[in-house]
Design a protein around this motif. Structure first.
Motif, PDB file in Angstrom:
ATOM      1  N   LEU A   1       0.841  -1.189   0.000  1.00 16.82           N
ATOM      2  CA  LEU A   1       0.000   0.000   0.000  1.00 16.82           C
ATOM      3  C   LEU A   1       0.882   1.248   0.000  1.00 16.82           C
ATOM      4  N   THR A   2       0.563   2.176  -0.886  1.00 16.26           N
ATOM      5  CA  THR A   2       1.266   3.453  -0.962  1.00 16.26           C
ATOM      6  C   THR A   2       0.261   4.582  -0.778  1.00 16.26           C
ATOM      7  N   ILE A   3       0.538   5.453   0.185  1.00 11.48           N
ATOM      8  CA  ILE A   3      -0.344   6.593   0.466  1.00 11.48           C
ATOM      9  C   ILE A   3       0.391   7.865   0.085  1.00 11.48           C
ATOM     10  N   PRO A   4      -0.055   8.562  -0.969  1.00 16.55           N
ATOM     11  CA  PRO A   4       0.636   9.772  -1.417  1.00 16.55           C
ATOM     12  C   PRO A   4       0.509  10.908  -0.397  1.00 16.55           C
ATOM     13  N   LYS A   5       1.478  11.801  -0.427  1.00 20.06           N
ATOM     14  CA  LYS A   5       1.416  12.971   0.444  1.00 20.06           C
ATOM     15  C   LYS A   5       0.221  13.845   0.075  1.00 20.06           C
ATOM     16  N   GLY A   6      -0.406  14.400   1.094  1.00 19.64           N
ATOM     17  CA  GLY A   6      -1.503  15.322   0.878  1.00 19.64           C
ATOM     18  C   GLY A   6      -2.836  14.684   0.575  1.00 19.64           C
TER      19      GLY A   6
END
Length: 437
Positions: free
Chosen positions: A57-62
């Motif tokens: 899982l990758t959660i982008p900034k903002g």
């Protein structure tokens, strides 16, 4: 080395717990001591419980990401890994930025210390200096609305008071990433609205928010992305409306088949829903939205606009690879995350040909017509290979005292009825009227 565009990255993360069960039999201290001296250790049955089974899982900034799933699916374990309460059994976990978390109600508070003392302790635990905490102390206390209770032991607090203090501390330590586990469900309507306004301010500042909740409507209205976890796997990541729709369908199907909802993390079969490895995760597609800017008709940047003003939203994008099926979508949202308007190039049959490697998507609005308030416009690029989106927050200032969201063009007409025309100074056959523009 360039700064990562992602706030949280999990690669093949596994978390297991060892459960030991002592054989049930009556013993005394003397018998246990003799057994220990003779080297006769009591046999134990060791069971390995795998809560997370390879999370990617990758959660982008903002971005604001909603985590959904049944009880026992691994959601809270995932948050505790992100916050550092647990360490992964295997796999890689990368966090870019300062984290503040609202997990268990009142977690980290010492019951015999006052609210003021707990603010100081928690602020230091969250990475602030003593001087920084003291500088923000009055602001935190004012936000919590605890008044004179701030100097009372927190063991005397109600659950709502606990929540208000925990939320005030977590959101005033200037985190880059805010983690929330259902805690916003506690509290009265006034503080819920106040908390939501604070969260919207976080979104406008470009903070990353990860929210675990069972309220699917909140995920749909408020989140940029949704991740569905089931049986320790990430089953789906994508647009909130699509992920929640698939989740509802799966739950309805399981209920129709009368399948027992056993916590999937504790069973090999995974309960009602099948175990699906996260090999179909949504990712950024070939078209990347780099940013969105609001300008006037002359191209000057704006943050505050009037309802009658002509506007232009400019989305800066880049293209990496083939993008024959790309669809640009724009979504106007209110301060509470409600979608007020949504359209796309596909819906309006806009033909996209010969996409440049770097370009600007221009969305021109002749008249916004929104009443005073805070809004945001989200621009997304969607394709079969993944999605990318960015948002632009702005404020509308209006002299109108109307209430609601928008003000449509209109006129007022006041007409006299046939009975009222007799004796009035109007020409015969004319309909008397008063018109207000």
């Amino acid at each position: 080395m360039p700064e990562s565009m992602d706030a949280i990255i999990l690669k093949d993360v596994v978390k297991s717990f060892r459960k030991r069960t002592i054989r049930g039999e009556y013993t005394t201290f003397k018998s246990e001591l003799l057994r220990w001296l003779r080297g006769q250790r009591q046999a134990r049955d060791a069971t390995l419980i795998t809560a997370l089974r390879g999370i990617n899982l990758t959660i982008p900034k903002g971005k604001t990401v909603g985590i959904i799933g049944r009880n026992g699916s691994g959601k809270s374990t995932l948050l505790k890994l992100i916050t550092g309460i647990y360490t992964p059994t295997s796999g890689d976990l990368q966090i870019n930025g300062r984290i503040s978390a609202l997990l268990d109600l009142g977690a980290g508070f010492h019951p015999d210390f006052s609210g003021r003392e707990n603010i100081l302790i928690n602020g230091i635990i969250l990475g602030m200096t003593r001087a920084e905490v003291r500088a923000r102390m009055d602001e935190i206390i004012a936000f919590s609305e605890l008044g004179e209770f701030i100097d009372e032991p927190v063991r005397t607090y109600s659950s709502g008071m606990y929540m208000r203090l925990a939320f005030a501390v977590a959101t005033h330590v200037d985190p880059d990433i805010l983690i929330i586990d259902e805690i916003l469900a506690v509290g009265d309507e006034h503080f819920s609205k106040k908390s939501l306004a604070k969260m919207m301010d976080f979104k406008r500042q470009g903070k990353t928010i990860v929210l675990v909740t069972h309220d699917l409507s909140t995920v749909e209205r408020w989140c940029d992305l949704a991740a569905w976890i089931d049986g320790g796997y990430v089953r789906r990541v994508g647009k909130p409306s699509e992920v929640t729709a698939e989740y509802r369908e799966a739950i309805s199907l399981a209920e129709a088949q009368s399948v027992a909802f056993t916590p999937p993390a504790l069973t090999e079969g995974g309960g009602a829903l099948p175990q699906v490895p996260a090999d179909v995760l949504s990712s950024e597609g070939p078209v990347r939205i780099r940013g969105v800017q609001l300008t006037d008709a002359q191209g000057e940047a704006l943050e505050v606009v009037s309802p009658e003003q002509a506007l232009e939203f400019r989305a800066d994008f880049s293209v990496e690879g083939a993008c024959d099926d790309v669809d640009f979508e724009v979504r106007l949202q209110a301060a509470d995350g409600r979608t007020l308007y949504e359209t796309s190039t596909r819906r309006e049959a806009v033909v996209l040909t010969r996409m440049p490697t770097h370009g600007i998507l221009r969305f021109l609005v002749e008249r916004l017509g929104a009443l005073g308030g805070d809004y945001s416009l989200v621009v997304s690029a969607r394709s079969g290979k993944g999605d990318s989106s960015a948002r632009c927050a702005f404020r509308v200032v209006s002299a109108s005292e109307d209430e609601g969201v928008f003000r449509p063009p209109h006129r007022w007409l006041v007409e006299a009825g046939p009975e009222a025309q007799q004796g009035l100074p109007f020409a015969p056959g004319a309909t008397p009227r008063v018109e207000v523009g």
